[in-house]
Design a protein around this motif. Structure first.
Motif, PDB file in Angstrom:
ATOM      1  N   ARG A  78      -3.746  -1.769 -15.135  1.00 41.88           N
ATOM      2  CA  ARG A  78      -3.066  -3.041 -14.793  1.00 41.88           C
ATOM      3  C   ARG A  78      -1.651  -3.527 -14.629  1.00 41.88           C
ATOM      4  O   ARG A  78      -0.299  -3.343 -13.358  1.00 41.88           O
ATOM      5  N   SER A  79      -1.145  -3.382 -16.025  1.00 45.42           N
ATOM      6  CA  SER A  79       0.432  -3.226 -16.154  1.00 45.42           C
ATOM      7  C   SER A  79       1.627  -2.354 -15.053  1.00 45.42           C
ATOM      8  O   SER A  79       2.239  -2.393 -14.789  1.00 45.42           O
ATOM      9  N   THR A  80       1.330  -1.031 -15.354  1.00 46.96           N
ATOM     10  CA  THR A  80       1.565   0.083 -15.073  1.00 46.96           C
ATOM     11  C   THR A  80       1.266  -0.363 -13.255  1.00 46.96           C
ATOM     12  O   THR A  80       2.612  -0.092 -12.943  1.00 46.96           O
ATOM     13  N   ASP A  82       1.556  -2.397 -11.576  1.00 44.54           N
ATOM     14  CA  ASP A  82       2.550  -3.909 -10.753  1.00 44.54           C
ATOM     15  C   ASP A  82       3.533  -3.696 -11.302  1.00 44.54           C
ATOM     16  O   ASP A  82       4.308  -3.481 -10.379  1.00 44.54           O
ATOM     17  N   GLN A  83       3.737  -2.929 -12.459  1.00 47.34           N
ATOM     18  CA  GLN A  83       5.415  -2.413 -12.857  1.00 47.34           C
ATOM     19  C   GLN A  83       6.524  -1.607 -11.496  1.00 47.34           C
ATOM     20  O   GLN A  83       6.599  -1.332 -10.644  1.00 47.34           O
ATOM     21  N   ASN A  85       4.050  -1.056  -8.442  1.00 46.82           N
ATOM     22  CA  ASN A  85       4.472  -1.919  -7.252  1.00 46.82           C
ATOM     23  C   ASN A  85       5.734  -2.284  -7.300  1.00 46.82           C
ATOM     24  O   ASN A  85       6.344  -1.998  -6.256  1.00 46.82           O
ATOM     25  N   GLN A  86       6.214  -3.402  -7.767  1.00 44.42           N
ATOM     26  CA  GLN A  86       7.141  -3.501  -8.029  1.00 44.42           C
ATOM     27  C   GLN A  86       8.931  -2.292  -7.293  1.00 44.42           C
ATOM     28  O   GLN A  86       9.794  -2.821  -7.294  1.00 44.42           O
ATOM     29  N   LYS A  89       8.705  -1.185  -4.093  1.00 44.40           N
ATOM     30  CA  LYS A  89       8.891  -2.958  -2.831  1.00 44.40           C
ATOM     31  C   LYS A  89      10.081  -2.719  -2.987  1.00 44.40           C
ATOM     32  O   LYS A  89      10.704  -2.430  -1.624  1.00 44.40           O
TER      33      LYS A  89
END
Length: 315
Positions: A78-80, A82-83, A85-86, A89
């Motif tokens: 999940r943390s990976t 999110d990173q 995904n940022q 973006k």
């Protein structure tokens, strides 16, 4: 009898079969069993049954470890994500910006090509200019360009793009100049109708208002969609360049007058590049007359002036 009991070994320390012999026997039995199992697979049913009995216990014993690993992997993933995904973006925003810049450069390049083509067609000198900004004046409609007196620009020089006339230099500095646009109030340009040659004058009516074709009688041969070209009789604008298109005609028979409204052909807010016409009617008009005499035997549609006029009319 008493002496025999005294010299006999106590029962606690009595020794039976030697330990070395026991080890040898056990090793021999183990080796024999291993050979039998390897050769004949005799212990497989026993092993399978024991495994079937111990498998649930193994699952129960491994459940805490599996739960811990699954939870740790979930949070790590999940943390990976999110990173990533940022990062995606940010990359998307960068690519979108690059795409917009690329599209802007393509449009600007196309505009420059058209200006270069126009620069080759006109029979007088031109000066490439760039629009810097619009002065914050709600009354007048003007722009500031990056050319001035040091570049050979003079008061009254027309400013145009590939579509038509934009305006005229009204204030001159050494490295910049102010240009009054067609929409500026009471700014006038002598024109003639391309369809029938009728001469008139186009006046600006202020920011956001349509241009006006004034001082025409009600019986004037005008139609919506007529293209207005510079007539050149003022000695400022070279003849044959598009200025505006008639968009609305209101005829007042009682007053024998017409209210004719026009729309500028050249959009000032579309491009930042334009051309300044260093037009001198005393010399350029004579040169144009000589060129027209030398090409009088050729069809009119092949002369530069006629071809330029037709191009402006098509736009």
């Amino acid at each position: 009898m008493a002496r025999e009991l005294q010299h006999s070994t106590p029962p606690l320390f009595r020794q039976g079969i030697p330990a070395l012999l026991k080890l040898i026997v056990c090793l021999s039995i183990s080796i024999a069993l291993m050979l039998i199992d390897f050769r004949f697979k005799a212990l497989d049913p026993i092993r399978n049954n024991v495994n079937w009995i111990l498998r649930p216990l193994e699952y129960v014993m491994m459940a805490p470890r599996n739960a811990f690993e699954a939870t740790s992997e979930y949070f790590t993933t999940r943390s990976t994500l999110d990173q990533e995904n940022q990062v995606m973006k940010v990359r998307q925003a960068e690519l979108s910006l690059l795409a917009n810049q690329s599209e802007f450069l393509m449009v600007e390049n196309q505009n420059l090509r058209e200006l270069m083509t126009l620069q080759k067609q006109v029979p007088f000198k031109t000066l490439p200019v760039e629009i810097l900004f619009n002065p914050p004046n709600p009354i007048s409609q003007r722009i500031v360009i990056n050319r001035g007196s040091n570049d050979g620009l003079k008061l009254g020089n027309p400013i145009a793009n590939d579509s038509g006339i934009l305006g005229q230099v009204v204030r001159l500095y050494e490295r910049s100049a102010e240009v009054s646009l067609l929409e500026d109030r009471d700014f006038a340009v002598p024109v003639q109708v391309a369809r029938n040659g009728l001469r008139a004058a186009v006046f600006g009516a202020g920011r956001g208002n349509p241009l006006e074709l004034r001082y025409l009688p009600v019986a004037s041969d005008l139609e919506v969609g007529d293209i207005l070209l510079t007539s050149g009789i003022d000695g400022v604008y070279p003849p044959g360049f598009a200025v505006a298109v008639i968009s609305k005609i209101e005829r007042n028979v009682d007053k024998n007058s017409s209210n004719v409204f026009c729309v500028p052909v050249a959009a000032v807010n579309r491009y930042r590049q334009a051309l300044a016409f260093l037009y001198d009617p005393q010399f350029d008009a004579k040169a144009a007359t000589v060129n027209n005499k030398s090409t009088s035997d050729a069809p009119l549609s092949n002369t530069p002036g006629r071809r330029q006029t037709r191009a402006r009319g098509m736009q």
